[in-house]
Design a protein around this motif. Structure first.
Motif, PDB file in Angstrom:
ATOM      1  N   LEU A   1      55.973  53.022  41.623  1.00 52.06           N
ATOM      2  CA  LEU A   1      56.075  52.311  40.352  1.00 52.06           C
ATOM      3  C   LEU A   1      55.002  51.233  40.232  1.00 52.06           C
ATOM      4  O   LEU A   1      54.353  51.108  39.187  1.00 52.06           O
ATOM      5  CB  LEU A   1      57.468  51.690  40.212  1.00 52.06           C
ATOM      6  N   ILE A   2      54.788  50.447  41.280  1.00 56.77           N
ATOM      7  CA  ILE A   2      53.757  49.415  41.203  1.00 56.77           C
ATOM      8  C   ILE A   2      52.374  50.042  41.196  1.00 56.77           C
ATOM      9  O   ILE A   2      51.441  49.513  40.577  1.00 56.77           O
ATOM     10  CB  ILE A   2      53.910  48.399  42.357  1.00 56.77           C
ATOM     11  N   SER A   3      52.213  51.199  41.857  1.00 53.15           N
ATOM     12  CA  SER A   3      50.905  51.854  41.844  1.00 53.15           C
ATOM     13  C   SER A   3      50.587  52.412  40.460  1.00 53.15           C
ATOM     14  O   SER A   3      49.419  52.433  40.050  1.00 53.15           O
ATOM     15  CB  SER A   3      50.880  52.983  42.885  1.00 53.15           C
ATOM     16  N   ILE A   4      51.606  52.878  39.724  1.00 49.09           N
ATOM     17  CA  ILE A   4      51.384  53.323  38.348  1.00 49.09           C
ATOM     18  C   ILE A   4      50.889  52.163  37.500  1.00 49.09           C
ATOM     19  O   ILE A   4      49.952  52.308  36.696  1.00 49.09           O
ATOM     20  CB  ILE A   4      52.682  53.920  37.770  1.00 49.09           C
TER      21      ILE A   4
ATOM     22  N   PHE B   1      38.724  55.397  46.278  1.00 51.44           N
ATOM     23  CA  PHE B   1      37.585  55.389  47.192  1.00 51.44           C
ATOM     24  C   PHE B   1      37.224  53.959  47.600  1.00 51.44           C
ATOM     25  O   PHE B   1      37.006  53.665  48.785  1.00 51.44           O
ATOM     26  CB  PHE B   1      36.396  56.081  46.530  1.00 51.44           C
ATOM     27  N   LEU B   2      37.205  53.053  46.633  1.00 54.17           N
ATOM     28  CA  LEU B   2      36.879  51.660  46.950  1.00 54.17           C
ATOM     29  C   LEU B   2      37.969  51.018  47.808  1.00 54.17           C
ATOM     30  O   LEU B   2      37.667  50.220  48.698  1.00 54.17           O
ATOM     31  CB  LEU B   2      36.695  50.871  45.655  1.00 54.17           C
ATOM     32  N   SER B   3      39.218  51.370  47.539  1.00 55.48           N
ATOM     33  CA  SER B   3      40.305  50.828  48.355  1.00 55.48           C
ATOM     34  C   SER B   3      40.224  51.342  49.786  1.00 55.48           C
ATOM     35  O   SER B   3      40.545  50.627  50.736  1.00 55.48           O
ATOM     36  CB  SER B   3      41.660  51.195  47.742  1.00 55.48           C
ATOM     37  N   PHE B   4      39.788  52.598  49.961  1.00 55.32           N
ATOM     38  CA  PHE B   4      39.599  53.146  51.300  1.00 55.32           C
ATOM     39  C   PHE B   4      38.534  52.366  52.061  1.00 55.32           C
ATOM     40  O   PHE B   4      38.632  52.153  53.276  1.00 55.32           O
ATOM     41  CB  PHE B   4      39.210  54.621  51.203  1.00 55.32           C
ATOM     42  N   LEU B   5      37.507  51.883  51.349  1.00 55.89           N
ATOM     43  CA  LEU B   5      36.462  51.081  51.980  1.00 55.89           C
ATOM     44  C   LEU B   5      36.861  49.617  52.143  1.00 55.89           C
ATOM     45  O   LEU B   5      36.102  48.839  52.724  1.00 55.89           O
ATOM     46  CB  LEU B   5      35.170  51.161  51.152  1.00 55.89           C
ATOM     47  N   GLY B   6      38.024  49.257  51.607  1.00 59.55           N
ATOM     48  CA  GLY B   6      38.458  47.869  51.688  1.00 59.55           C
ATOM     49  C   GLY B   6      37.919  46.999  50.578  1.00 59.55           C
ATOM     50  O   GLY B   6      37.982  45.777  50.666  1.00 59.55           O
TER      51      GLY B   6
ATOM     52  N   PRO C   1      49.679  43.320  49.331  1.00 59.17           N
ATOM     53  CA  PRO C   1      50.718  44.364  49.289  1.00 59.17           C
ATOM     54  C   PRO C   1      50.657  45.267  48.063  1.00 59.17           C
ATOM     55  O   PRO C   1      51.488  46.130  47.927  1.00 59.17           O
ATOM     56  CB  PRO C   1      52.005  43.541  49.292  1.00 59.17           C
ATOM     57  N   LEU C   2      49.689  45.034  47.149  1.00 61.18           N
ATOM     58  CA  LEU C   2      49.549  45.927  46.007  1.00 61.18           C
ATOM     59  C   LEU C   2      49.051  47.291  46.466  1.00 61.18           C
ATOM     60  O   LEU C   2      48.485  47.420  47.547  1.00 61.18           O
ATOM     61  CB  LEU C   2      48.582  45.328  44.982  1.00 61.18           C
ATOM     62  N   THR C   3      49.245  48.278  45.641  1.00 62.39           N
ATOM     63  CA  THR C   3      48.793  49.617  45.970  1.00 62.39           C
ATOM     64  C   THR C   3      48.507  50.358  44.680  1.00 62.39           C
ATOM     65  O   THR C   3      48.710  49.830  43.578  1.00 62.39           O
ATOM     66  CB  THR C   3      49.853  50.367  46.792  1.00 62.39           C
ATOM     67  N   SER C   4      48.011  51.572  44.797  1.00 60.11           N
ATOM     68  CA  SER C   4      47.705  52.406  43.643  1.00 60.11           C
ATOM     69  C   SER C   4      47.992  53.851  44.026  1.00 60.11           C
ATOM     70  O   SER C   4      48.231  54.169  45.193  1.00 60.11           O
ATOM     71  CB  SER C   4      46.245  52.232  43.218  1.00 60.11           C
ATOM     72  N   LEU C   5      47.963  54.730  43.047  1.00 58.53           N
ATOM     73  CA  LEU C   5      48.248  56.141  43.320  1.00 58.53           C
ATOM     74  C   LEU C   5      47.236  56.731  44.293  1.00 58.53           C
ATOM     75  O   LEU C   5      47.589  57.525  45.168  1.00 58.53           O
ATOM     76  CB  LEU C   5      48.237  56.932  42.008  1.00 58.53           C
ATOM     77  N   GLY C   6      45.986  56.352  44.161  1.00 58.03           N
ATOM     78  CA  GLY C   6      44.973  56.847  45.089  1.00 58.03           C
ATOM     79  C   GLY C   6      45.221  56.402  46.511  1.00 58.03           C
ATOM     80  O   GLY C   6      45.077  57.189  47.455  1.00 58.03           O
TER      81      GLY C   6
ATOM     82  N   TYR D   1      55.205  63.125  46.510  1.00 60.10           N
ATOM     83  CA  TYR D   1      55.632  62.364  45.332  1.00 60.10           C
ATOM     84  C   TYR D   1      54.485  61.605  44.656  1.00 60.10           C
ATOM     85  O   TYR D   1      54.357  61.659  43.422  1.00 60.10           O
ATOM     86  CB  TYR D   1      56.776  61.419  45.717  1.00 60.10           C
ATOM     87  N   PRO D   2      53.618  60.884  45.374  1.00 55.64           N
ATOM     88  CA  PRO D   2      52.472  60.266  44.678  1.00 55.64           C
ATOM     89  C   PRO D   2      51.541  61.302  44.053  1.00 55.64           C
ATOM     90  O   PRO D   2      51.014  61.073  42.956  1.00 55.64           O
ATOM     91  CB  PRO D   2      51.772  59.469  45.788  1.00 55.64           C
ATOM     92  N   SER D   3      51.338  62.445  44.731  1.00 55.69           N
ATOM     93  CA  SER D   3      50.483  63.486  44.164  1.00 55.69           C
ATOM     94  C   SER D   3      51.091  64.053  42.887  1.00 55.69           C
ATOM     95  O   SER D   3      50.370  64.308  41.906  1.00 55.69           O
ATOM     96  CB  SER D   3      50.274  64.608  45.180  1.00 55.69           C
ATOM     97  N   ALA D   4      52.401  64.257  42.882  1.00 56.49           N
ATOM     98  CA  ALA D   4      53.062  64.755  41.676  1.00 56.49           C
ATOM     99  C   ALA D   4      52.938  63.754  40.535  1.00 56.49           C
ATOM    100  O   ALA D   4      52.711  64.139  39.375  1.00 56.49           O
ATOM    101  CB  ALA D   4      54.540  65.052  41.971  1.00 56.49           C
ATOM    102  N   ALA D   5      53.078  62.459  40.847  1.00 57.66           N
ATOM    103  CA  ALA D   5      52.938  61.431  39.810  1.00 57.66           C
ATOM    104  C   ALA D   5      51.534  61.431  39.225  1.00 57.66           C
ATOM    105  O   ALA D   5      51.358  61.344  37.999  1.00 57.66           O
ATOM    106  CB  ALA D   5      53.279  60.058  40.390  1.00 57.66           C
ATOM    107  N   LEU D   6      50.513  61.527  40.081  1.00 57.64           N
ATOM    108  CA  LEU D   6      49.128  61.539  39.598  1.00 57.64           C
ATOM    109  C   LEU D   6      48.829  62.826  38.830  1.00 57.64           C
ATOM    110  O   LEU D   6      48.154  62.797  37.785  1.00 57.64           O
ATOM    111  CB  LEU D   6      48.171  61.385  40.775  1.00 57.64           C
TER     112      LEU D   6
END
Length: 367
Positions: free
Chosen positions: A163-166, A304-309, A315-320, A339-344
């Motif tokens: 929900l917060i990632s959406i 991609f940017l989140s993967f690189l930091g 504690p925030l997050t996103s679907l990616g 579940y995240p893949s289905a949401a995206l």
């Protein structure tokens, strides 16, 4: 005398055509539900997206509340082991657990705090203590937790994280796409309509910006804007307008040779008015389609940017980010990926169908 018939505006005609497209309307409803879920969901959900349940790491989705009956005894033993107590028996009646323990040295009544620190129990209290203080009976409420789509690798409720990632993904996509839309449409339409040396100069600026390494540019943005997600992705949108500008320029070059534009020029209509009334409305179809492609592109770029930091930080997050975490744990916790893949996937389908419907509704050739 014949009574005048009220005409329809172009916007009203487009909306009426859109209303006849069932796939587009269904997609609009899905997107509206996503927006409501992103805004309201994290505030009313059962769990907070930041809460860590150390006793429920990677537990699968279930409609039955945790803990299970067979988990209560091991959970009590693990919690009281730190106080050097040995659990003899655990009896559960309703939502109240009675725990009998003994120890090699006198028991301190304050050891109930070890039960309270566990995710399995709450409101622990001492019921009885032997005269020699080497055995005691505690009572505690069994803390029931329901995880409808399971938990992640840190023991956080996955539904709350989705929900917060959406919310974060839609916010990032809206900001970046909005900035790219405004800059790209104005820049491309101006270059294509003016033409000549001005067009050549403006497109060379676009080519220079294309040549800049994107990751290096994003690092510079982080240095200037810090870890502020909103400001950073507004700046990212200011880079993603390049493709938009080229698409709009190509459409404008084609439209500038049409009869209605030449007629407007012959009548002395100012260039700004021609852009606003004739050029930009007629490029709305390709622009809307490109917007539907840009939104998932921005979402994937953010992951991609989140993967690189460099993107969304805990504690925030996103679907990616959730999908990337699920891919790393798909062997022993497949629900973290499903579940995240289905949401995206549902979000991208809705965007594509709505984009097709808007393109058909606003296409000038269908008016």
């Amino acid at each position: 005398m014949t009574e005048a018939v009220a005409g329809r505006s172009l916007l009203l005609s487009a909306l009426l055509r859109l209303a006849r497209n069932r796939a587009a309307i269904a997609s609009a409803v899905v997107l509206a539900l996503y927006v409501v879920a992103g805004i309201v969901g994290p505030m009313v959900w059962l769990h907070d997206y930041r809460t860590v349940y150390a006793n429920y790491v990677k537990v699968p989705a279930s409609l039955t509340p945790y803990p299970r009956a067979e988990e209560i005894l091991p959970g009590a033993a693990a919690a009281l082991r730190r106080a050097r107590l040995t659990v003899e028996n655990v009896t559960v009646v309703g939502d109240t657990a009675t725990i009998t323990v003994h120890a090699a040295r006198p028991i301190d009544p304050r050891v109930t705090r070890y039960l309270d620190r566990s995710d399995l129990f709450a409101d622990a209290r001492l019921v009885s203590l032997a005269d020699d203080a080497l055995s005691a009976t505690f009572a505690a409420d069994v803390a029931r937790h329901t995880f409808l789509v399971g938990t992640d690798a840190n023991g956080r409720d996955l539904a709350a994280r989705i929900l917060i990632s959406i919310r974060i993904s839609l916010m990032i996509a809206a900001l970046a796409t909005g900035v790219a839309l405004v800059i790209g449409v104005l820049y491309g339409a101006t270059a294509g309509f003016l033409g000549g040396r001005i067009d050549n100069l403006m497109m060379r600026v676009v080519d220079v910006l294309y040549s800049l390494p994107f990751v290096f540019f994003v690092i510079l943005l982080v240095v200037f804007f810090g870890r502020n997600v909103v400001l950073m992705f507004i700046a990212v949108g200011a880079v993603e307008w390049l493709d938009m500008a080229r698409i709009v320029r190509g459409q404008t070059l084609s439209l500038s040779r049409r009869e209605f534009v030449q007629a407007a020029e012959a009548l002395g209509v100012p260039p700004g008015a021609i852009l606003r009334r004739h050029i930009i409305p007629n490029v709305s179809g390709p622009v809307i389609v490109f917007m539907t492609l840009l939104v998932p592109k921005v979402i994937l770029l953010e992951s991609f940017l989140s993967f690189l930091g460099l993107g969304v930080q805990e504690p925030l997050t996103s679907l990616g980010v959730l999908i990337a975490e699920g891919a790393r744990n798909m062997r022993n916790a497949p629900w973290m990926l499903i579940y995240p893949s289905a949401a995206l996937t549902l979000l991208l389908f809705a965007l594509n169908f709505l984009g097709d419907g808007l393109r058909d509704a606003f296409d000038p050739r269908d008016r």
